[in-house]
Design a protein around this motif. Structure first.
Motif, PDB file in Angstrom:
ATOM      1  N   VAL A 218      35.318 -13.228  -9.396  1.00 36.32           N
ATOM      2  CA  VAL A 218      36.032 -12.742 -10.578  1.00 36.32           C
ATOM      3  C   VAL A 218      37.187 -11.847 -10.149  1.00 36.32           C
ATOM      4  CG1 VAL A 218      35.812 -11.201 -12.578  1.00 36.32           C
ATOM      5  CG2 VAL A 218      34.085 -12.969 -12.151  1.00 36.32           C
ATOM      6  N   ARG A 219      36.894 -10.951  -9.225  1.00 41.83           N
ATOM      7  CA  ARG A 219      37.925 -10.031  -8.724  1.00 41.83           C
ATOM      8  C   ARG A 219      39.116 -10.796  -8.133  1.00 41.83           C
ATOM      9  NH1 ARG A 219      39.271  -7.822  -3.828  1.00 41.83           N
ATOM     10  NH2 ARG A 219      40.082  -5.679  -3.928  1.00 41.83           N
ATOM     11  N   GLU A 220      38.803 -11.797  -7.302  1.00 41.19           N
ATOM     12  CA  GLU A 220      39.873 -12.570  -6.665  1.00 41.19           C
ATOM     13  C   GLU A 220      40.672 -13.383  -7.690  1.00 41.19           C
ATOM     14  OE1 GLU A 220      37.570 -13.144  -2.371  1.00 41.19           O
ATOM     15  OE2 GLU A 220      37.261 -14.600  -3.984  1.00 41.19           O
ATOM     16  N   ASN A 221      39.975 -13.917  -8.683  1.00 40.18           N
ATOM     17  CA  ASN A 221      40.673 -14.645  -9.746  1.00 40.18           C
ATOM     18  C   ASN A 221      41.694 -13.747 -10.441  1.00 40.18           C
ATOM     19  OD1 ASN A 221      39.848 -17.557 -10.920  1.00 40.18           O
ATOM     20  ND2 ASN A 221      38.125 -16.716  -9.745  1.00 40.18           N
ATOM     21  N   LEU A 222      41.299 -12.506 -10.644  1.00 43.61           N
ATOM     22  CA  LEU A 222      42.214 -11.586 -11.330  1.00 43.61           C
ATOM     23  C   LEU A 222      43.394 -11.214 -10.438  1.00 43.61           C
ATOM     24  CD1 LEU A 222      39.638  -9.257 -13.117  1.00 43.61           C
ATOM     25  CD2 LEU A 222      41.130 -10.966 -14.174  1.00 43.61           C
TER      26      LEU A 222
ATOM     27  N   GLU B  49      32.334 -16.572 -20.586  1.00 46.11           N
ATOM     28  CA  GLU B  49      32.810 -15.645 -19.557  1.00 46.11           C
ATOM     29  C   GLU B  49      34.051 -16.195 -18.859  1.00 46.11           C
ATOM     30  OE1 GLU B  49      28.404 -13.720 -18.555  1.00 46.11           O
ATOM     31  OE2 GLU B  49      29.162 -15.409 -17.392  1.00 46.11           O
ATOM     32  N   GLN B  50      34.058 -17.499 -18.652  1.00 48.63           N
ATOM     33  CA  GLN B  50      35.250 -18.103 -18.028  1.00 48.63           C
ATOM     34  C   GLN B  50      36.466 -17.974 -18.951  1.00 48.63           C
ATOM     35  OE1 GLN B  50      34.200 -22.106 -16.806  1.00 48.63           O
ATOM     36  NE2 GLN B  50      33.156 -21.362 -14.979  1.00 48.63           N
ATOM     37  N   GLN B  51      36.232 -18.128 -20.236  1.00 50.66           N
ATOM     38  CA  GLN B  51      37.355 -17.957 -21.173  1.00 50.66           C
ATOM     39  C   GLN B  51      37.877 -16.524 -21.118  1.00 50.66           C
ATOM     40  OE1 GLN B  51      38.868 -20.563 -23.361  1.00 50.66           O
ATOM     41  NE2 GLN B  51      40.315 -18.926 -22.964  1.00 50.66           N
ATOM     42  N   MET B  52      36.955 -15.561 -21.065  1.00 54.04           N
ATOM     43  CA  MET B  52      37.366 -14.156 -20.933  1.00 54.04           C
ATOM     44  C   MET B  52      38.168 -13.969 -19.641  1.00 54.04           C
ATOM     45  SD  MET B  52      35.895 -12.451 -23.483  1.00 54.04           S
ATOM     46  CE  MET B  52      34.492 -12.497 -24.591  1.00 54.04           C
ATOM     47  N   LEU B  53      37.701 -14.614 -18.583  1.00 50.82           N
ATOM     48  CA  LEU B  53      38.359 -14.453 -17.283  1.00 50.82           C
ATOM     49  C   LEU B  53      39.793 -15.014 -17.296  1.00 50.82           C
ATOM     50  CD1 LEU B  53      38.376 -13.618 -14.320  1.00 50.82           C
ATOM     51  CD2 LEU B  53      37.168 -15.731 -13.748  1.00 50.82           C
ATOM     52  N   VAL B  54      39.983 -16.187 -17.886  1.00 57.65           N
ATOM     53  CA  VAL B  54      41.351 -16.734 -17.876  1.00 57.65           C
ATOM     54  C   VAL B  54      42.279 -15.897 -18.761  1.00 57.65           C
ATOM     55  CG1 VAL B  54      40.839 -19.089 -17.136  1.00 57.65           C
ATOM     56  CG2 VAL B  54      40.783 -18.561 -19.565  1.00 57.65           C
ATOM     57  N   ILE B  55      41.715 -15.311 -19.816  1.00 57.38           N
ATOM     58  CA  ILE B  55      42.545 -14.418 -20.643  1.00 57.38           C
ATOM     59  C   ILE B  55      42.887 -13.155 -19.852  1.00 57.38           C
ATOM     60  CG2 ILE B  55      42.577 -12.946 -22.702  1.00 57.38           C
ATOM     61  CD1 ILE B  55      40.855 -15.147 -24.100  1.00 57.38           C
ATOM     62  N   ALA B  56      41.872 -12.583 -19.202  1.00 58.13           N
ATOM     63  CA  ALA B  56      42.115 -11.377 -18.404  1.00 58.13           C
ATOM     64  C   ALA B  56      43.121 -11.663 -17.292  1.00 58.13           C
ATOM     65  CB  ALA B  56      40.802 -10.860 -17.818  1.00 58.13           C
ATOM     66  N   ARG B  57      42.993 -12.817 -16.677  1.00 56.70           N
ATOM     67  CA  ARG B  57      43.920 -13.180 -15.597  1.00 56.70           C
ATOM     68  C   ARG B  57      45.356 -13.255 -16.119  1.00 56.70           C
ATOM     69  NH1 ARG B  57      42.233 -18.462 -12.732  1.00 56.70           N
ATOM     70  NH2 ARG B  57      43.295 -19.401 -14.476  1.00 56.70           N
ATOM     71  N   ALA B  58      45.503 -13.844 -17.301  1.00 53.74           N
ATOM     72  CA  ALA B  58      46.850 -13.926 -17.889  1.00 53.74           C
ATOM     73  C   ALA B  58      47.402 -12.524 -18.172  1.00 53.74           C
ATOM     74  CB  ALA B  58      46.813 -14.754 -19.172  1.00 53.74           C
TER      75      ALA B  58
ATOM     76  N   ILE C 268      56.078 -13.314 -20.734  1.00 51.79           N
ATOM     77  CA  ILE C 268      55.415 -14.423 -21.453  1.00 51.79           C
ATOM     78  C   ILE C 268      54.319 -14.986 -20.565  1.00 51.79           C
ATOM     79  CG2 ILE C 268      55.680 -16.707 -22.465  1.00 51.79           C
ATOM     80  CD1 ILE C 268      58.587 -16.097 -22.991  1.00 51.79           C
ATOM     81  N   SER C 269      53.105 -15.003 -21.070  1.00 46.90           N
ATOM     82  CA  SER C 269      52.001 -15.517 -20.266  1.00 46.90           C
ATOM     83  C   SER C 269      51.217 -16.557 -21.056  1.00 46.90           C
ATOM     84  CB  SER C 269      51.107 -14.337 -19.861  1.00 46.90           C
ATOM     85  OG  SER C 269      50.154 -14.762 -18.936  1.00 46.90           O
ATOM     86  N   LEU C 270      50.881 -17.645 -20.380  1.00 47.13           N
ATOM     87  CA  LEU C 270      50.156 -18.748 -21.019  1.00 47.13           C
ATOM     88  C   LEU C 270      48.732 -18.832 -20.487  1.00 47.13           C
ATOM     89  CD1 LEU C 270      49.974 -21.508 -22.605  1.00 47.13           C
ATOM     90  CD2 LEU C 270      50.935 -22.594 -20.576  1.00 47.13           C
ATOM     91  N   VAL C 271      47.777 -18.903 -21.404  1.00 47.93           N
ATOM     92  CA  VAL C 271      46.396 -19.234 -21.039  1.00 47.93           C
ATOM     93  C   VAL C 271      46.230 -20.712 -21.369  1.00 47.93           C
ATOM     94  CG1 VAL C 271      43.955 -18.753 -21.428  1.00 47.93           C
ATOM     95  CG2 VAL C 271      45.639 -16.920 -21.699  1.00 47.93           C
ATOM     96  N   PRO C 272      46.269 -21.592 -20.356  1.00 49.38           N
ATOM     97  CA  PRO C 272      46.234 -23.022 -20.643  1.00 49.38           C
ATOM     98  C   PRO C 272      44.877 -23.467 -21.185  1.00 49.38           C
ATOM     99  CG  PRO C 272      46.752 -22.586 -18.319  1.00 49.38           C
ATOM    100  CD  PRO C 272      46.290 -21.307 -18.917  1.00 49.38           C
TER     101      PRO C 272
END
Ligand SMILES: Nc1ncnc2c1ncn2[C@@H]1O[C@H](COP(=O)(O)OP(=O)(O)OP(=O)(O)O)[C@@H](O)[C@H]1O
Ligand SMILES: [Mg+2]
Length: 251
Positions: free
Chosen positions: A96-100, A142-151, A81-85
């Motif tokens: 971006v790489r480090e965020n992921l 792009e930030q929204q894409m990043l938080v989704i990708a991170r999740a 279960i993963s949450l994108v707050p």
């Protein structure tokens, strides 16, 4: 379809204030569901309760038939279960790489995580272009894409997404949703998404829950709810706003 997530009669309180009251949801494996509701309705609180960020004062939550109330967010992330707050919280000074890669400790498989990241970048070409830039420099979309990708780096089967369209231009909102649909198609991901406005989400969702003042006022298929006044009645608590609502849905 089999039921993946079952929320039964859940109430959540902040101190003395009950923010969510007797809410029940049934989310099937591979489905897309949306909770819509005005500001303060309790949408984020429900997602937080499912992801383990806050403990319900009452009720049950089951994931894959197992009770999950009281389990910690990291533990639930490891179970899928993963949450994108809400609010697109990237780490602005990290690339971006480090965020992921920050998210990959849940998986504990460095080689696997690098491989996951490579596969994700195929789905998110914009992030590949920005790969070595700091996240604070990205656009809102792009930030929204990043938080989704991170999740996604924690390999979820259920992705909870809190207001992905907030503050984004309509065209970018469509891109974000196209991506979410693709994730469902390609990976069989199950999605539960919160949105404040109805705009567009009825096009993408299968099941819609309308939440107002902490309670579910209506549940139905998006197709059903696009017609008639039931949705606007449930959302606003009166028929008087119906015209505004249909305008929004059709735009
Ligand atoms: N940490 C908190 N402490 C106290 N009250 C809170 C907290 N978080 C939310 N609330 C209150 O709980 C209620 C539900 O809030 P919640 O954030 O879940 O609503 P929401 O539907 O997500 O709203 P929005 O669309 O503005 O994001 C609101 O009355 C809010 O003020
Ligand atoms: Mg919210």
């Amino acid at each position: 379809m089999t039921e993946m997530l079952k929320v039964s009669d859940v109430s959540v309180a902040y101190g003395r204030m009950t923010a969510v009251r007797n809410v029940s949801l049934s989310i099937d494996n591979g489905s897309i569901s949306v909770i819509v509701g005005p500001n303060g309705a309790g949408k984020s609180t429900i997602l937080r309760a499912i992801a383990g960020g806050i403990k319900p004062s009452k009720g049950h939550i089951e994931f894959d038939g197992q009770t999950i109330v009281g389990r910690r967010p990291e533990d639930l992330a490891a179970s899928g279960i993963s949450l994108v707050p809400e609010g697109r919280h990237v780490f602005p000074t990290l690339t971006v790489r480090e965020n992921l890669l920050v998210a990959s400790h849940v998986v504990r498989d460095r080689a696997g995580s690098l491989n996951d990241m490579e596969r994700l970048l195929q789905l998110f070409p914009r992030l590949r272009e920005r790969f070595s830039q700091t996240a604070g420099k990205l656009s809102g979309g792009e930030q929204q894409m990043l938080v989704i990708a991170r999740a996604l780096m924690t390999r979820p089967r259920l992705l909870l997404v809190d207001e992905p369209s907030l503050g984004l231009a309509p065209k970018i909102v469509d891109e974000v949703y196209e991506l979410l649909l693709e994730l469902r198609r390609e990976r069989g991901l199950t999605l539960l998404i919160n949105e404040q406005t109805s705009k567009r989400v009825l096009k993408f969702a299968e099941t819609v829950y309308v939440l107002r003042d902490g309670s579910i006022r209506l549940k139905g298929s998006a197709q059903q709810l696009r017609l008639g006044t039931a949705l606007s009645d449930a959302y606003f608590g009166s028929v008087s706003h119906h015209e505004a609502w249909t305008e929004e849905v059709d735009s």
